[in-house]
Design a protein around this motif. Sequence first.
Motif, mmCIF file in Angstrom:
data_model
loop_
_atom_site.group_PDB
_atom_site.id
_atom_site.type_symbol
_atom_site.label_atom_id
_atom_site.label_comp_id
_atom_site.label_asym_id
_atom_site.label_seq_id
_atom_site.Cartn_x
_atom_site.Cartn_y
_atom_site.Cartn_z
ATOM 1 N N ASP A 1 40.038 78.706 81.227
ATOM 2 C CA ASP A 1 39.927 77.802 80.082
ATOM 3 C C ASP A 1 38.481 77.515 79.721
ATOM 4 O O ASP A 1 38.158 76.437 79.214
ATOM 5 C CB ASP A 1 40.682 76.493 80.345
ATOM 6 C CG ASP A 1 40.991 75.737 79.046
ATOM 7 O OD1 ASP A 1 41.029 76.384 77.992
ATOM 8 O OD2 ASP A 1 41.167 74.513 79.102
ATOM 9 N N GLU A 2 37.595 78.465 79.957
ATOM 10 C CA GLU A 2 36.226 78.309 79.502
ATOM 11 C C GLU A 2 36.121 78.488 77.992
ATOM 12 O O GLU A 2 35.170 78.006 77.375
ATOM 13 C CB GLU A 2 35.318 79.307 80.220
ATOM 14 C CG GLU A 2 35.196 79.063 81.719
ATOM 15 C CD GLU A 2 34.264 80.056 82.389
ATOM 16 O OE1 GLU A 2 33.479 80.704 81.657
ATOM 17 O OE2 GLU A 2 34.327 80.202 83.621
ATOM 18 N N LEU A 3 37.082 79.183 77.404
ATOM 19 C CA LEU A 3 37.088 79.348 75.952
ATOM 20 C C LEU A 3 37.559 78.090 75.235
ATOM 21 O O LEU A 3 37.326 77.941 74.034
ATOM 22 C CB LEU A 3 37.983 80.529 75.558
ATOM 23 C CG LEU A 3 37.553 81.910 76.041
ATOM 24 C CD1 LEU A 3 38.555 82.960 75.576
ATOM 25 C CD2 LEU A 3 36.163 82.253 75.541
ATOM 26 N N GLY A 4 38.255 77.207 75.945
ATOM 27 C CA GLY A 4 38.739 75.972 75.339
ATOM 28 C C GLY A 4 39.980 76.138 74.493
ATOM 29 O O GLY A 4 40.315 75.237 73.711
ATOM 30 N N CYS A 5 40.684 77.262 74.630
ATOM 31 C CA CYS A 5 41.879 77.484 73.802
ATOM 32 C C CYS A 5 43.003 76.519 74.164
ATOM 33 O O CYS A 5 43.726 76.039 73.279
ATOM 34 C CB CYS A 5 42.355 78.928 73.956
ATOM 35 S SG CYS A 5 41.235 80.154 73.225
ATOM 36 N N PHE A 6 43.172 76.235 75.429
ATOM 37 C CA PHE A 6 44.250 75.334 75.837
ATOM 38 C C PHE A 6 43.972 73.896 75.413
ATOM 39 O O PHE A 6 44.902 73.111 75.230
ATOM 40 C CB PHE A 6 44.459 75.415 77.353
ATOM 41 C CG PHE A 6 44.914 76.767 77.826
ATOM 42 C CD1 PHE A 6 46.228 77.151 77.703
ATOM 43 C CD2 PHE A 6 44.011 77.658 78.380
ATOM 44 C CE1 PHE A 6 46.652 78.400 78.135
ATOM 45 C CE2 PHE A 6 44.413 78.908 78.816
ATOM 46 C CZ PHE A 6 45.736 79.287 78.692
#
Length: 645
Positions: free
Chosen positions: A430-435
């Motif tokens: 979740d480093e992309l922040g999609c969740f």
Amino acid sequence: MTEKKAAKEGLIEFYSSYRELFDFFCNNTTIHGTIRLACSPHNRMKTAFWVVLFIVTFGLLYWQFALLFGQYFSYPVSINMNVNSDKLLFPAVTVCTLNPYRYMAVMDDLEELDRLTEQTLHELYGYNSSRLRSENASRRGRRSVISQLYPLEWLDPKQLEGNRVKRAAVSETELPMGRKDWNIGFKLCNDTGEDCFYQTYSSGVDAIREWYRFHYINILARIPTSSGMELNEETYEKFIFACRFNDNACSEGNYTHSHDPLYGNCYTFNENRTGNSEPWASSMPGISNGLTMVLRTEQKDYLPLLSTTTGARVMVHGRDKPPFPDDAGFNIQPGLETSISMSKETIDRLGGKYSDCTADGSDIDVPNLFNSTYTQQVCVRSCFQAAMVKRCGCAYFFDPLPPGQEFCDYQKQANWGHCYYKLENEFASDELGCFGKCRKPCKLTEYHLSAGYARWPSDASSKWVFYMLSQQNNFNVTASGRNGVAKLNIYFSDVTYKSTVESPTIDMVVLLSLLGSQWSLWFGSSVLSVVEMGELMFDLVAITIILYLHRRQKKKMEAVEEASVAPTPTLPRWQTHDNPDFPSEEEEPSHHFRVVADITPPPAYDSLELHTMEECENSSSSSKRSSLRSNLSAQSQAPSASENA
């Protein structure tokens, strides 16, 4: 008459002091206990006790008010669970062959990939296939571009520390390895070749499948997306031998066809699409009121190196939601009758300040790449595809293609694999922040499934069942036998469904009720008592302003009086005669003065006695009158004395 007018009450009157205001409030308010503050003016101990009690009670009241307002602005919710009984709309059901099919457009590339994979198995594990032995002679001098770019090799774990991307292995049966402490993987580098890592696996099956899958994606990306090219795929009748819903045969208007890269041909029944027939509905529970299908599970002309499971993939989802077989599907086994009973549940969440949910996804900064309504899974996949296009410059083949983009292929983007696997690792952590971006929907319908299995067809009925299938569907019983067919039943176990609805725990009505309860508990009063408190506050402010202005005006008047000069005293004049020939006082020259002496005899000290206040006042007034009479008589005798002189 004047006294009666003065005695009448004015239109607007006000209190002259704080004491008068306080006494009036304590004697006339409806708040309990306040009258005790004014009824004992001569008992200071009681008054002090009731003052302290009143202040403490007032503090406790507003402490409770603060707690209530704190709960209200935390926006708590209550969950109401209801059981409803109604005619249930049947969900959409997607069934896949569980095997990716071979495309005619890229058939040569897929055959080359199969040959190279078998050759890699032979080099790493000594596996020999009949196909490999027959083709070695004709292709001995040919080296594939795939093997040159991304060779699969043994790797020492000690040399890989800090030089790999960690990845959870897929649950598969691990092949026996001669080198137990070694891993297997392939090397990936960026465009400059400065940043490289090994995509490694401890399981040989996982490594072969992932390596094959990586090259399979590149091959599929070469298929033109808008050419309209026909694919060499099986028809509906070759996969689904029989289909019935509510004892009625399924028609072409009841299903849509799609293709999944990993699970092959998929058929979705009862999907919500334009021009579709009426949605399916069940008014009674049971198998006869649900969906029943007989499926072909043969594995001929498929990709055995990509798919290692036989049977069919099934997924139950909403009519307006896309299927994700890889995320929420389940497999059914050949030779068995699988019965799936469903129970429906609806969830209705409060949005806005009460929960972090979205009504339709329009307030989320992620473009919806799927032609469907918003779901959390749709948003997450769209978010990953957007990050893939932004960072890697191409789109991932397993997700929808954004407008104006192209799918990743190492013939065009040579090192996209390095970018993809790193991005996938960031996505999983979740480093992309999609969740975080993709919030859950406020309204959600879920289907809870439970499965039961039975041998199908039974030994007693297998002969006539297989005979009927061979006559109607050209089913080869000798080649496939029991492992070539499977039966699937999907139905509602009950016509009742559970609904979960969120409602505000403390809304405005409840808040006012709680505030009134606390006010009644501590003071035993009502809303009018609150108005009285407001009136008291207003009066306190008003009387403070009035007293301040009055004091200020008084100070100004005192300052003016001190600064002004004292006026000249005017002596009284007495008219003694009315003779016109005698000159009057007005006609006297300005240099003539008339002095009047006020001769007051000394007090008789021997007659001093103690008297009461009233006697003192009477004597004082009588002495003043006597003094005034003596002054008047002296003034009247003065002109006569002058005349005699």
